[in-house]
Design a protein around this motif. Structure first.
Motif, PDB file in Angstrom:
ATOM      1  N   SER A   1      45.639  48.669  42.225  1.00 11.95           N
ATOM      2  CA  SER A   1      44.707  49.163  41.235  1.00 11.95           C
ATOM      3  C   SER A   1      45.636  50.177  40.412  1.00 11.95           C
ATOM      4  O   SER A   1      45.477  51.315  40.251  1.00 11.95           O
ATOM      5  CB  SER A   1      43.622  49.855  41.785  1.00 11.95           C
ATOM      6  OG  SER A   1      42.780  49.228  42.518  1.00 11.95           O
TER       7      SER A   1
ATOM      8  N   GLN B   1      41.107  46.250  37.534  1.00 12.21           N
ATOM      9  CA  GLN B   1      40.286  44.682  37.796  1.00 12.21           C
ATOM     10  C   GLN B   1      39.289  44.688  36.550  1.00 12.21           C
ATOM     11  O   GLN B   1      38.540  45.476  36.077  1.00 12.21           O
ATOM     12  CB  GLN B   1      39.652  44.672  38.758  1.00 12.21           C
ATOM     13  CG  GLN B   1      40.892  44.760  40.028  1.00 12.21           C
ATOM     14  CD  GLN B   1      40.010  44.421  41.443  1.00 12.21           C
ATOM     15  OE1 GLN B   1      38.807  44.825  41.484  1.00 12.21           O
ATOM     16  NE2 GLN B   1      40.975  44.207  42.426  1.00 12.21           N
TER      17      GLN B   1
ATOM     18  N   ARG C   1      35.018  48.517  36.890  1.00 15.33           N
ATOM     19  CA  ARG C   1      34.144  48.738  38.274  1.00 15.33           C
ATOM     20  C   ARG C   1      33.586  50.189  37.643  1.00 15.33           C
ATOM     21  O   ARG C   1      32.160  50.219  37.717  1.00 15.33           O
ATOM     22  CB  ARG C   1      34.697  49.012  39.549  1.00 15.33           C
ATOM     23  CG  ARG C   1      33.813  49.473  40.752  1.00 15.33           C
ATOM     24  CD  ARG C   1      34.506  49.323  41.999  1.00 15.33           C
ATOM     25  NE  ARG C   1      33.411  49.623  42.966  1.00 15.33           N
ATOM     26  CZ  ARG C   1      33.173  50.818  43.740  1.00 15.33           C
ATOM     27  NH1 ARG C   1      33.802  52.022  42.946  1.00 15.33           N
ATOM     28  NH2 ARG C   1      32.398  51.114  44.505  1.00 15.33           N
TER      29      ARG C   1
ATOM     30  N   TRP D   1      29.775  44.104  42.179  1.00  7.13           N
ATOM     31  CA  TRP D   1      31.230  43.833  41.154  1.00  7.13           C
ATOM     32  C   TRP D   1      32.322  43.752  42.163  1.00  7.13           C
ATOM     33  O   TRP D   1      33.188  42.876  41.643  1.00  7.13           O
ATOM     34  CB  TRP D   1      31.345  45.552  40.682  1.00  7.13           C
ATOM     35  CG  TRP D   1      32.729  45.404  39.974  1.00  7.13           C
ATOM     36  CD1 TRP D   1      33.903  45.836  40.514  1.00  7.13           C
ATOM     37  CD2 TRP D   1      32.831  45.132  38.573  1.00  7.13           C
ATOM     38  NE1 TRP D   1      34.884  45.757  39.370  1.00  7.13           N
ATOM     39  CE2 TRP D   1      34.125  45.610  38.204  1.00  7.13           C
ATOM     40  CE3 TRP D   1      32.046  44.824  37.741  1.00  7.13           C
ATOM     41  CZ2 TRP D   1      34.712  45.128  37.214  1.00  7.13           C
ATOM     42  CZ3 TRP D   1      32.646  44.491  36.499  1.00  7.13           C
ATOM     43  CH2 TRP D   1      33.933  44.748  36.272  1.00  7.13           C
ATOM     44  N   SER D   2      32.066  43.797  43.147  1.00  8.62           N
ATOM     45  CA  SER D   2      33.318  43.393  44.354  1.00  8.62           C
ATOM     46  C   SER D   2      33.186  42.010  44.562  1.00  8.62           C
ATOM     47  O   SER D   2      34.254  41.129  44.381  1.00  8.62           O
ATOM     48  CB  SER D   2      33.116  44.177  45.748  1.00  8.62           C
ATOM     49  OG  SER D   2      33.217  45.442  45.542  1.00  8.62           O
TER      50      SER D   2
ATOM     51  N   THR E   1      34.749  40.267  41.419  1.00 11.54           N
ATOM     52  CA  THR E   1      36.048  40.335  41.479  1.00 11.54           C
ATOM     53  C   THR E   1      36.615  39.423  42.274  1.00 11.54           C
ATOM     54  O   THR E   1      37.761  38.893  41.970  1.00 11.54           O
ATOM     55  CB  THR E   1      36.421  41.863  42.077  1.00 11.54           C
ATOM     56  OG1 THR E   1      35.954  42.975  41.140  1.00 11.54           O
ATOM     57  CG2 THR E   1      38.179  41.961  42.167  1.00 11.54           C
ATOM     58  N   ARG E   2      35.978  39.305  43.434  1.00 17.20           N
ATOM     59  CA  ARG E   2      36.715  38.119  44.300  1.00 17.20           C
ATOM     60  C   ARG E   2      36.632  36.756  43.662  1.00 17.20           C
ATOM     61  O   ARG E   2      37.520  35.886  44.102  1.00 17.20           O
ATOM     62  CB  ARG E   2      35.825  38.248  45.761  1.00 17.20           C
ATOM     63  CG  ARG E   2      36.299  39.249  46.564  1.00 17.20           C
ATOM     64  CD  ARG E   2      35.853  39.095  48.311  1.00 17.20           C
ATOM     65  NE  ARG E   2      34.271  38.991  48.089  1.00 17.20           N
ATOM     66  CZ  ARG E   2      33.581  40.131  48.404  1.00 17.20           C
ATOM     67  NH1 ARG E   2      34.129  41.195  48.419  1.00 17.20           N
ATOM     68  NH2 ARG E   2      32.322  39.849  48.530  1.00 17.20           N
TER      69      ARG E   2
END
Length: 440
Positions: A217, A239, A365, A427-428, A431-432
């Motif tokens: 990050s 991200q 995020r 959101w996670s 991202t993945r």
């Protein structure tokens, strides 16, 4: 109270000795009456009002021509302070003093950027380069001279920058980045607020920077010369924003083994100035980033210019305003509330809208959570207000309004926390999925 003249605002003296302040209203004033202010000594509020009148003094205070503190116009950062005063950027110096910037490459770009950071008072600057000074460097690389030939660049640069600004701390790291793992270890140990990619070798360095920046990050700015063309950007902020690899693919089976790279001093110093401006905006937390989600390709001599973009990130340019989303959300609620089972269906629909839209439009995020929170609160208030309006009950008294308000705020706070937790999880997940697609 003692007042002093703001040295950041201009004062103009006329031929007859009178003075006027072009940014603080009309009128000219006798130079003798202003002498204590112009000399920097200051004047008491009562004396100012006696000489110039209460309305004039009030206008000067509102325009910040008069300040209740004295500013030293001869200080190291006085000109930067003036610049930031005009742009209303309070606290810039404290933010710069706390900044940690990692510069990869101390050549034509990196040496100029390092000087700019020293001039602005950046607190901690890490200089990474494994080369020694060569005579061919002197056509474009700042602060090196003939006496430095054969010496490590980072040591020479660090020593000279320290003489320019002893308030900054410079950390010369004489090393080459040989692998992505080396770079990641370096970044994890330093934890820079901004990383500067100011080198183009080895050829894989852009891929390494992309991967490490995303994994840790870490924000970065980037610039290279390609022949006689400048490539500025992208500025990566986390991200969801574009990286160098989102614009260019790198053939790792190739490596440059010969050929003299063209360069001119003003080309590289100009690029470095623009990248330094990006760093300043990132550190201070204000301003519009020039190279976010794009790369600018430019050839200054011929005047050619192009912006390279990626359609995956074009949503930011045409991003719908929050007001438009709220109008759309109200329309959806109004249409669905007229159906069966009415309010429940409508409320469920607008909550889904508030959860999904930020995931599709936000580029970070933090941005997704902020946009989602706004839409969620708006959806809650629309639903609560509609139920209250169409319930058929008598209008509430003042005391009842306070009770309803306290209950609504309590319920809203609990639901908002639950919602933000859900949004963070979504959101996670997004991202993945994005990472998996990039690997493919």
């Amino acid at each position: 109270m003692m007042y002093y003249l703001n040295p950041y605002l201009p004062a103009i003296r006329c031929k007859d000795g009178s003075v006027f302040f072009p940014l603080s209203g009309g009128g000219t004033y006798a130079g003798e009456a202003l002498a204590p202010l112009l000399s920097g000594d200051g004047m008491e509020e009562e004396e100012l009002m006696r000489r110039f009148g209460e309305e004039t003094v009030k206008r000067w205070c509102e325009a910040e021509l008069l300040l209740p503190r004295k500013i030293d116009p001869s200080g190291r950062y006085s000109r930067v302070d003036s610049f930031c005063h005009w742009l209303h950027l309070p606290g810039w110096q404290k933010k710069m003093e706390g900044a940690k910037v990692l510069i990869l490459g101390c050549g034509g770009l990196g040496s100029h950027i390092a000087w700019n950071l020293a001039a602005m008072g950046a607190g901690h600057v890490y200089l990474v380069d494994g080369d020694t000074v060569e005579e061919t460097n002197l056509n474009r690389q700042l602060l090196y001279d003939m006496e430095d030939l054969g010496k490590p660049k980072v040591l020479c640069l660090g020593q000279k920058l320290k003489k320019i600004n002893p308030n900054c701390r410079f950390y010369p790291l004489c090393q080459r980045i040989g692998s992505k793992e080396e770079l990641q270890t370096l970044v994890e140990n330093i934890r820079p607020g901004v990383l500067v990619k100011a080198l183009d070798s080895p050829i894989y360095i852009s891929e390494w920077v992309d991967a490490v920046a995303e994994a840790t990050s870490t924000r970065y700015v980037s610039g290279i010369m390609n022949g006689t063309k400048q490539f500025l950007g992208p500025t990566y902020i986390g991200q969801g924003s574009a990286r160098f690899g989102d614009f260019f693919s790198i053939d790792t089976d190739m490596e440059k083994i010969a050929g003299i790279a063209p360069s001119l001093s003003f080309e590289l110093s100009g690029m470095a100035a623009e990248l330094s401006e990006e760093i300043f905006k990132l550190v201070v937390g204000s301003g519009t980033l020039q190279f976010k989600n794009k790369v600018v390709e430019r050839e200054n001599i011929t005047g050619t210019y192009a912006e390279i973009t990626n359609t995956r990130f074009e949503v930011e340019r045409n991003r719908t305003s929050p007001t438009a989303h709220m109008l759309a959300l109200t329309l959806v609620y109004g249409l669905l509330s007229a159906l069966r089972p009415g309010f429940r269906l409508a409320f469920a629909a607008v909550l889904i809208y508030a959860a999904v839209v930020p995931l599709l439009t936000a580029l970070s995020r933090k941005e997704a959570l902020w946009d989602g929170a706004q839409l969620f609160i708006f959806a809650f208030l629309v639903n609560y207000g509609a139920r209250l309006l169409f319930s058929g009950a008598a209008l509430p008294t003042g005391r009842d309004v306070l009770v309803y308000l306290s209950v609504a705020l309590t319920v809203l706070s609990v639901l908002l926390l639950v919602y933000l937790g859900l949004e963070a999880g979504l959101w996670s997940l997004r991202t993945r999925i994005v990472k998996r697609r990039r690997k493919q």
